[in-house]
Design a protein around this motif. Structure first.
Motif, PDB file in Angstrom:
ATOM      1  N   GLU A 132       0.836  -0.858  -0.189  1.00 47.26           N
ATOM      2  CA  GLU A 132       0.166   0.298  -0.070  1.00 47.26           C
ATOM      3  C   GLU A 132       0.716   1.319  -0.129  1.00 47.26           C
ATOM      4  O   GLU A 132       1.982   1.491   0.956  1.00 47.26           O
ATOM      5  N   GLY A 133       0.408   1.786  -0.992  1.00 48.91           N
ATOM      6  CA  GLY A 133       1.825   3.815  -0.902  1.00 48.91           C
ATOM      7  C   GLY A 133       3.075   3.397  -2.114  1.00 48.91           C
ATOM      8  O   GLY A 133       3.449   4.354  -2.317  1.00 48.91           O
ATOM      9  N   GLU A 146      -8.195  -0.907 -11.385  1.00 45.67           N
ATOM     10  CA  GLU A 146      -8.078   0.627 -11.367  1.00 45.67           C
ATOM     11  C   GLU A 146      -9.075   1.467 -10.922  1.00 45.67           C
ATOM     12  O   GLU A 146      -9.793   1.677 -11.121  1.00 45.67           O
ATOM     13  N   ALA A 149      -7.245   8.203  -8.795  1.00 48.60           N
ATOM     14  CA  ALA A 149      -7.124   8.583  -7.297  1.00 48.60           C
ATOM     15  C   ALA A 149      -6.701  10.281  -7.977  1.00 48.60           C
ATOM     16  O   ALA A 149      -5.462  10.130  -8.639  1.00 48.60           O
ATOM     17  N   ASN A 151      -4.761  12.335  -5.534  1.00 48.06           N
ATOM     18  CA  ASN A 151      -3.699  12.879  -4.583  1.00 48.06           C
ATOM     19  C   ASN A 151      -2.884  11.529  -4.710  1.00 48.06           C
ATOM     20  O   ASN A 151      -1.439  11.397  -4.353  1.00 48.06           O
ATOM     21  N   ALA A 152      -2.885  10.569  -5.400  1.00 49.97           N
ATOM     22  CA  ALA A 152      -2.152   9.629  -6.042  1.00 49.97           C
ATOM     23  C   ALA A 152      -0.970   9.318  -7.558  1.00 49.97           C
ATOM     24  O   ALA A 152      -1.729  10.101  -8.039  1.00 49.97           O
ATOM     25  N   THR A 156       0.196   3.728  -8.434  1.00 49.34           N
ATOM     26  CA  THR A 156       0.274   3.845  -6.905  1.00 49.34           C
ATOM     27  C   THR A 156      -0.268   3.007  -6.411  1.00 49.34           C
ATOM     28  O   THR A 156      -1.578   2.640  -6.843  1.00 49.34           O
ATOM     29  N   MET A 158      -2.770   1.359  -4.183  1.00 46.40           N
ATOM     30  CA  MET A 158      -4.608   2.286  -3.211  1.00 46.40           C
ATOM     31  C   MET A 158      -4.394   1.603  -2.008  1.00 46.40           C
ATOM     32  O   MET A 158      -4.575   1.569  -0.977  1.00 46.40           O
ATOM     33  N   HIS A 159      -4.911  -0.079  -2.494  1.00 52.05           N
ATOM     34  CA  HIS A 159      -5.469  -0.429  -1.360  1.00 52.05           C
ATOM     35  C   HIS A 159      -4.945  -2.041  -1.811  1.00 52.05           C
ATOM     36  O   HIS A 159      -4.810  -2.538  -2.957  1.00 52.05           O
ATOM     37  N   THR A 178      -5.979  -3.016  -5.145  1.00 51.01           N
ATOM     38  CA  THR A 178      -5.700  -2.178  -6.778  1.00 51.01           C
ATOM     39  C   THR A 178      -5.110  -0.884  -6.644  1.00 51.01           C
ATOM     40  O   THR A 178      -4.030  -0.691  -5.563  1.00 51.01           O
ATOM     41  N   VAL A 179      -5.180  -0.382  -8.009  1.00 58.49           N
ATOM     42  CA  VAL A 179      -3.524   0.734  -8.395  1.00 58.49           C
ATOM     43  C   VAL A 179      -4.502   2.111  -8.999  1.00 58.49           C
ATOM     44  O   VAL A 179      -6.026   2.131  -9.793  1.00 58.49           O
ATOM     45  N   ALA A 180      -3.974   2.854  -8.647  1.00 54.19           N
ATOM     46  CA  ALA A 180      -4.622   4.609  -9.330  1.00 54.19           C
ATOM     47  C   ALA A 180      -4.401   4.662 -10.663  1.00 54.19           C
ATOM     48  O   ALA A 180      -3.450   3.796 -11.338  1.00 54.19           O
TER      49      ALA A 180
END
Length: 205
Positions: A132-133, A146, A149, A151-152, A156, A158-159, A178-180
Motif C-alpha cells: 500500500e502506497g 484500477e 485517485a 492525490n496519488a 500507485t 491504493m489498497h 488496486t492501483v491508481a
C-alpha cells in the motif's frame, strides 16, 4: 735412478675436472625439485579451493532445501491467516466497543492467534510484502482493478485486497491490489509486465 724418479712423480688425477661440474648439476637438480614442489603446491591449493567451493554449494543447497521445502505448507497456512484477517476486519470499531466481555475475550484470542501465526511464518522466512502506497511492481503485486485517485501518482498501490508474501528471496504469493488509474490523456503502462507491451501514445486532439 730413473725408476725412483718415476715412483716419486704424482700421477694426474682423472677425477678433478669432472668434479667441477657437480655444482652445476646440483643447481639443475635443485631447480627441478623446486619446480616440482611448486607444481604440487599449486595442485594442492586448487584441490582445496575446489573442496571449499563444493562445501559452500552443499551448504547453500541444504539451506535452500530447508527453507523452500515449507513453501507449499506455508502457502496453505496463508489461507488461515487470510480468514483470521477477514474475521477481524468484519467487526467494526462500533461493534467492538459495544461487545460484551465474552465476545471481547474471543476477539483478543483471535488477534493473539493472528500475531502468533505471523510470527511463526516469519521464523521460517515468510515475510509480508509491503504494497500500500508503493509503486506497483508486477513481480510482487497483482492488480485486480484500477481506481481513480486524485492525490496519488498513476501506478500507485491504493489498497491491498489480499496480502502477499515472500519466502526467502522468492515470491510465495503476490499481493492482490488496486492501483491508481492514469488520466485518459496520459495512459500508463505500469500494470503491464516487463517487456510486455508497446509504446503508449497520447490521443491526438
Amino acid at each position: 735412478m730413473s725408476a725412483e724418479k718415476d715412483d716419486d712423480a704424482l700421477p694426474e688425477d682423472p677425477g678433478e675436472e669432472p668434479a667441477n661440474d657437480e655444482p652445476e648439476q646440483l643447481k639443475e637438480l635443485t631447480a627441478q625439485l623446486r619446480a616440482e614442489a611448486e607444481a604440487h603446491r599449486d595442485r594442492a591449493l586448487r584441490a582445496l579451493a575446489e573442496v571449499e567451493n563444493v562445501r559452500k554449494r552443499l551448504e547453500r543447497e541444504r539451506d535452500e532445501a530447508r527453507m523452500y521445502s515449507v513453501a507449499r505448507f506455508a502457502r496453505d497456512i496463508l489461507t488461515v491467516a487470510d480468514n483470521l484477517s477477514r474475521a477481524l476486519a468484519a467487526l467494526t470499531p462500533d461493534l467492538r466497543n459495544t461487545a460484551n466481555d465474552a465476545l471481547k475475550a474471543v476477539l483478543d484470542g483471535v488477534e493473539a492467534t493472528q500475531r502468533e501465526l505471523k510470527s511463526a511464518l516469519g521464523r521460517h522466512g515468510v515475510q509480508p510484502i509491503e504494497a500500500e502506497g508503493k509503486r506497483f511492481d508486477p513481480h510482487l503485486h497483482q492488480a485486480i482493478a484500477e481506481v481513480p485517485a486524485q492525490n496519488a501518482e498513476p501506478g500507485t498501490v491504493m489498497h491491498v485486497v489480499q496480502e502477499g508474501y515472500t519466502i526467502g528471496d522468492r515470491l510465495l504469493r503476490p499481493a492482490m491490489v488496486t492501483v491508481a488509474k492514469a488520466s485518459a490523456m496520459a495512459p500508463a503502462n505500469d500494470l503491464a509486465p516487463p517487456d510486455g507491451g508497446g509504446d503508449s501514445q497520447a490521443n491526438p486532439d
